[in-house]
Design a protein around this motif. Structure first.
Motif, PDB file in Angstrom:
ATOM      1  N   VAL A 158     -10.973  27.736   4.212  1.00  0.00           N
ATOM      2  CA  VAL A 158      -9.948  28.725   4.523  1.00  0.00           C
ATOM      3  C   VAL A 158      -9.280  28.377   5.845  1.00  0.00           C
ATOM      4  O   VAL A 158      -9.951  28.130   6.855  1.00  0.00           O
ATOM      5  N   LEU A 159      -7.948  28.344   5.833  1.00  0.00           N
ATOM      6  CA  LEU A 159      -7.186  28.105   7.062  1.00  0.00           C
ATOM      7  C   LEU A 159      -7.256  29.343   7.950  1.00  0.00           C
ATOM      8  O   LEU A 159      -6.917  30.446   7.528  1.00  0.00           O
ATOM      9  N   LEU A 160      -7.703  29.150   9.176  1.00  0.00           N
ATOM     10  CA  LEU A 160      -7.767  30.236  10.149  1.00  0.00           C
ATOM     11  C   LEU A 160      -7.038  29.789  11.411  1.00  0.00           C
ATOM     12  O   LEU A 160      -6.833  28.588  11.638  1.00  0.00           O
ATOM     13  N   ASN A 161      -6.651  30.724  12.249  1.00  0.00           N
ATOM     14  CA  ASN A 161      -5.885  30.389  13.442  1.00  0.00           C
ATOM     15  C   ASN A 161      -6.645  29.484  14.404  1.00  0.00           C
ATOM     16  O   ASN A 161      -6.044  28.773  15.198  1.00  0.00           O
ATOM     17  N   ASP A 162      -7.974  29.546  14.340  1.00  0.00           N
ATOM     18  CA  ASP A 162      -8.740  28.667  15.219  1.00  0.00           C
ATOM     19  C   ASP A 162      -9.043  27.314  14.558  1.00  0.00           C
ATOM     20  O   ASP A 162      -9.894  26.564  15.004  1.00  0.00           O
TER      21      ASP A 162
END
Length: 322
Positions: A158-162
């Motif tokens: 999952v792409l996350l901001n971090d």
């Protein structure tokens, strides 16, 4: 053939076997599973009725999901039942992978073709922080076992901001030799975690541009393929997929329906509510179930309403397995 009022045909069923999961992923069940007990989920006989109805209406691919589907004691029996349903040509499953090293060969023998595993980081500490389980070593051993068993393997992250460049480069280096498809998935908003979505959502568009700039080329989709845009590179053993539910025209290629572990039909992952058909499944009347499915499909919307912040009935992704 199951076809909606917008001309989309549905070859693909995602069937949840349980809502339970023993991982505590930040974007799904950060506080652990607290839902219904196992006796409230579909029985093997109800599942058989469901599978026959879908298959007779043209469904050729079934994905077994959860929660974590392998938590069901009768998982192997249900897997074999699915694979032996006339008309079902491809059987996949989604799992956290912690049990795969031990069972991959048996799953293959029971009729499994493809397995999807969530790995949000190749760093053991970061993996444990995201999932609530220090089991990266076991999951990676499971991937090796699945490849050895000649299962098609896809890895979801999952792409996350971090999500950093260092994390991306570590995945790319891993794909040089690992013959799997790594799929980057945009975080989707759910009813239980709106604040987490606001803080962590990252678009997959910039990553797509980066891949193309670096020589990754698009693959042609199969008719029963999921929504991922997939890419290959001649210098890599593995492939890359992007799932971007907030992108333009994402729903045009929709080819799947979902049935929750409680027997409710979901016309979309983010439907306003599931449509109960448990009584029909309990009575075992395949023709009635077929009639119900055809009638319900006329109610399917052209698109989801995620852009409007409407997450429908989906409180967390374990309800329907994504």
């Amino acid at each position: 053939m199951l076809e909606d009022s917008f001309g989309r045909q549905f070859h693909y069923l995602r069937l949840s076997l349980t809502e339970a999961c023993n991982f505590r992923c930040q974007y799904c069940l950060p506080d652990g599973y607290q839902g219904p007990s196992s006796d409230q989920f579909l029985s093997a006989n109800e599942i058989q009725t469901l599978l026959y109805a879908f298959a007779e209406l043209g469904t050729s691919k079934v994905r077994l999901t959860g929660g974590e589907p392998t938590l069901r004691r009768d998982f192997l029996d249900i897997l074999a039942l699915t694979a032996n349903t006339p008309g079902i040509e491809r059987v996949a499953m989604t799992t956290h992978g912690a049990r795969m090293a031990k069972h991959a060969k048996a799953w293959k023998q029971a009729g499994l073709h493809q397995v999807n595993v969530s790995i949000d980081s190749l760093d053991p500490r970061q993996f444990a922080a995201i999932t609530g389980q220090d089991k990266l070593k076991e999951v990676l051993s499971g991937l090796d076992a699945a490849v050895e068993a000649e299962l098609e393997v896809k890895v979801n992250t999952v792409l996350l901001n971090d999500f950093s460049d260092a994390r991306l480069n570590r995945f790319l280096g891993w794909l040089k030799e690992m013959p799997v498809t790594l799929r980057f998935i945009e975080l989707m908003e759910t009813g239980d975690l709106p604040q987490f979505f606001t803080q962590q959502h990252q678009s997959g568009g910039p990553l797509r541009e980066t891949l193309i700039e670096n020589g990754w080329q698009p693959l042609i989709r199969r008719k029963d393929a999921g929504p991922a845009q997939e890419f290959f590179h001649p210098d890599y053993a593995g492939k890359i997929g992007l799932i971007m539910p907030y992108s333009k025209d994402f729903c045009k290629s929709c080819n799947r329906l979902r049935v929750a572990a409680n027997g409710k039909l979901h016309l979309c992952l983010f439907s306003e509510q599931g449509i109960d058909m448990r009584d029909l499944l309990t009575h075992g009347d395949v023709e009635q179930v077929k009639h119900f499915l055809v009638e319900c499909l006329g109610k399917k919307h052209e698109t989801h309403f995620l852009h409007e912040g409407n997450t429908g009935a989906t409180k967390h992704l374990a309800m329907l397995g994504g």
